[in-house]
Write a protein that holds these residues in place. Structure first.
Motif, mmCIF file in Angstrom:
data_model
loop_
_atom_site.group_PDB
_atom_site.id
_atom_site.type_symbol
_atom_site.label_atom_id
_atom_site.label_comp_id
_atom_site.label_asym_id
_atom_site.label_seq_id
_atom_site.Cartn_x
_atom_site.Cartn_y
_atom_site.Cartn_z
ATOM 1 N N ALA A 33 0.818 -1.215 0.000
ATOM 2 C CA ALA A 33 0.000 0.000 0.000
ATOM 3 C C ALA A 33 0.850 1.263 0.000
ATOM 4 O O ALA A 33 0.528 2.235 -0.700
ATOM 5 N N PHE A 34 1.943 1.263 0.765
ATOM 6 C CA PHE A 34 2.718 2.492 0.915
ATOM 7 C C PHE A 34 3.892 2.611 -0.050
ATOM 8 O O PHE A 34 4.510 3.681 -0.129
ATOM 9 N N THR A 35 4.228 1.552 -0.784
ATOM 10 C CA THR A 35 5.391 1.621 -1.673
ATOM 11 C C THR A 35 5.040 1.355 -3.141
ATOM 12 O O THR A 35 5.442 2.117 -4.025
ATOM 13 N N LEU A 36 4.312 0.281 -3.435
ATOM 14 C CA LEU A 36 4.031 -0.098 -4.821
ATOM 15 C C LEU A 36 2.704 0.448 -5.333
ATOM 16 O O LEU A 36 2.546 0.685 -6.534
ATOM 17 N N ARG A 37 1.741 0.657 -4.456
ATOM 18 C CA ARG A 37 0.408 1.071 -4.898
ATOM 19 C C ARG A 37 0.318 2.541 -5.327
ATOM 20 O O ARG A 37 -0.341 2.854 -6.320
ATOM 21 N N PRO A 38 0.959 3.497 -4.632
ATOM 22 C CA PRO A 38 0.762 4.915 -4.976
ATOM 23 C C PRO A 38 1.194 5.240 -6.405
ATOM 24 O O PRO A 38 2.287 4.888 -6.844
ATOM 25 N N VAL A 39 0.316 5.925 -7.132
ATOM 26 C CA VAL A 39 0.607 6.367 -8.489
ATOM 27 C C VAL A 39 -0.358 7.493 -8.838
ATOM 28 O O VAL A 39 -1.463 7.565 -8.292
ATOM 29 N N GLU A 68 -5.490 14.220 -20.769
ATOM 30 C CA GLU A 68 -5.990 15.542 -21.148
ATOM 31 C C GLU A 68 -7.313 15.891 -20.470
ATOM 32 O O GLU A 68 -7.719 17.054 -20.463
ATOM 33 N N HIS A 69 -7.992 14.894 -19.917
ATOM 34 C CA HIS A 69 -9.316 15.122 -19.345
ATOM 35 C C HIS A 69 -9.351 15.012 -17.823
ATOM 36 O O HIS A 69 -10.011 15.792 -17.167
ATOM 37 N N ARG A 70 -8.643 14.008 -17.291
ATOM 38 C CA ARG A 70 -8.815 13.668 -15.893
ATOM 39 C C ARG A 70 -7.488 13.429 -15.197
ATOM 40 O O ARG A 70 -6.455 13.254 -15.842
ATOM 41 N N ILE A 71 -7.571 13.377 -13.875
ATOM 42 C CA ILE A 71 -6.449 12.961 -13.044
ATOM 43 C C ILE A 71 -6.962 11.903 -12.076
ATOM 44 O O ILE A 71 -8.071 12.012 -11.550
ATOM 45 N N ARG A 72 -6.170 10.868 -11.891
ATOM 46 C CA ARG A 72 -6.527 9.806 -10.943
ATOM 47 C C ARG A 72 -5.373 9.623 -9.978
ATOM 48 O O ARG A 72 -4.232 9.392 -10.396
ATOM 49 N N ILE A 73 -5.653 9.720 -8.695
ATOM 50 C CA ILE A 73 -4.645 9.636 -7.642
ATOM 51 C C ILE A 73 -4.877 8.347 -6.870
ATOM 52 O O ILE A 73 -5.916 8.180 -6.217
ATOM 53 N N ARG A 74 -3.922 7.448 -6.931
ATOM 54 C CA ARG A 74 -4.032 6.195 -6.180
ATOM 55 C C ARG A 74 -3.109 6.264 -4.980
ATOM 56 O O ARG A 74 -1.896 6.138 -5.099
ATOM 57 N N ASN A 75 -3.694 6.496 -3.829
ATOM 58 C CA ASN A 75 -2.972 6.585 -2.567
ATOM 59 C C ASN A 75 -3.002 5.229 -1.875
ATOM 60 O O ASN A 75 -3.635 4.286 -2.355
ATOM 61 N N PRO A 76 -2.328 5.083 -0.712
ATOM 62 C CA PRO A 76 -2.288 3.767 -0.059
ATOM 63 C C PRO A 76 -3.654 3.131 0.173
ATOM 64 O O PRO A 76 -3.810 1.927 -0.040
ATOM 65 N N PHE A 77 -4.642 3.903 0.596
ATOM 66 C CA PHE A 77 -5.924 3.310 0.958
ATOM 67 C C PHE A 77 -7.108 3.870 0.168
ATOM 68 O O PHE A 77 -8.244 3.450 0.391
ATOM 69 N N ALA A 107 -9.668 1.300 -0.907
ATOM 70 C CA ALA A 107 -8.963 0.101 -1.373
ATOM 71 C C ALA A 107 -9.182 -1.034 -0.375
ATOM 72 O O ALA A 107 -8.300 -1.369 0.426
ATOM 73 N N PHE A 108 -10.357 -1.653 -0.435
ATOM 74 C CA PHE A 108 -10.666 -2.737 0.499
ATOM 75 C C PHE A 108 -9.808 -3.967 0.231
ATOM 76 O O PHE A 108 -9.610 -4.796 1.118
ATOM 77 N N GLU A 109 -9.284 -4.099 -0.989
ATOM 78 C CA GLU A 109 -8.406 -5.227 -1.292
ATOM 79 C C GLU A 109 -7.092 -5.144 -0.526
ATOM 80 O O GLU A 109 -6.384 -6.146 -0.373
ATOM 81 N N VAL A 110 -6.745 -3.964 -0.041
ATOM 82 C CA VAL A 110 -5.564 -3.781 0.798
ATOM 83 C C VAL A 110 -5.948 -3.749 2.275
ATOM 84 O O VAL A 110 -5.269 -4.343 3.123
ATOM 85 N N ILE A 111 -7.039 -3.087 2.586
ATOM 86 C CA ILE A 111 -7.441 -2.909 3.985
ATOM 87 C C ILE A 111 -7.886 -4.229 4.605
ATOM 88 O O ILE A 111 -7.501 -4.563 5.741
#
Length: 216
Positions: free
Chosen positions: A65-71, A76-85, A195-199
């Motif tokens: 969650a804290f090393t490989l997941r964040p991205v 041109e349209h959107r932004i998606r932020i994938r944080n640890p949870f 991210a219930f798959e991590v929690i």
């Protein structure tokens, strides 16, 4: 006579922003945890294998969650932020500001704030970039080369986090001024998914550890 079909707009792949150092550290940490935990689970006696398995079930999802997941994924349209949870997705029209202080943060038009875990701020890199800028200004005190300055060269002298935030600001500005964000019909608001798959596995592993220690 039918009119010719207008050509479809080109679809560009999302630009990906993440921390290479975090990914390398995460892989090494996972190898170490799996080595120690696996050895204890296979060779341990009594309750040790169960404790090792519960520890692995807790530690592995947290490290991922804290090393490989964040991205951060942006187009041109959107932004998606994938944080640890959490995973936050929104069109650029919902973004009011992007700031890089001690951490990189995104502010929405509604006043919400989200941290960009995938873009860590390095104060050491900033100090190094500031020294380079200061040295350059001393070498050229009258800024005689500014007429021929390249924006990409200016970015190259920034810290990595500041470069990334500058790129994201450019995408946001381009979408707002060019109307690119308005052309997207799907999901015009901020979307947040946990991210219930991590929690879930981390919680189960922690509960198993508590039970094993309590009944020991």
């Amino acid at each position: 006579m039918t009119s010719p079909t207008p050509p479809a707009e080109p679809v560009y792949a999302d630009r990906t922003f993440r921390s290479p150092a975090g990914m390398v550290g995460g892989v090494l940490l996972l190898l170490l945890i799996c080595w120690i935990g696996g050895d204890a689970a296979l060779r341990g006696e009594g309750r040790v294998p169960w404790l090792a398995l519960a520890g692995l079930l807790t530690a592995v999802p947290m490290v991922v969650a804290f090393t490989l997941r964040p991205v951060v994924l942006a187009n041109e349209h959107r932004i998606r932020i994938r944080n640890p949870f959490r995973t936050i997705s929104m069109p650029w029209t919902e973004v009011s500001d992007l700031r890089a202080g001690y951490s990189c943060e995104l502010f929405t038009e509604g006043g919400a704030k989200y941290q960009l875990w995938a873009v860590p701020v390095s104060l050491r890199q900033r100090k190094k970039a500031a020294r380079q800028q200061s040295r350059r200004s001393l070498d050229d005190p009258y800024d005689r080369t500014s007429v021929h300055a390249d924006v990409r060269d200016t970015k190259a002298r920034m810290a990595t986090a500041d470069q990334t935030m500058a790129d994201l600001r450019e995408l946001a500005e381009r979408a707002k001024t060019g109307g690119a964000a308005a052309g997207e019909s799907a999901e015009s608001s901020v979307s947040v998914r946990w991210a219930f798959e991590v929690i879930a596995p981390a919680v189960v592993g922690a509960l198993l550890l508590v039970v094993l220690f309590a009944t020991g």
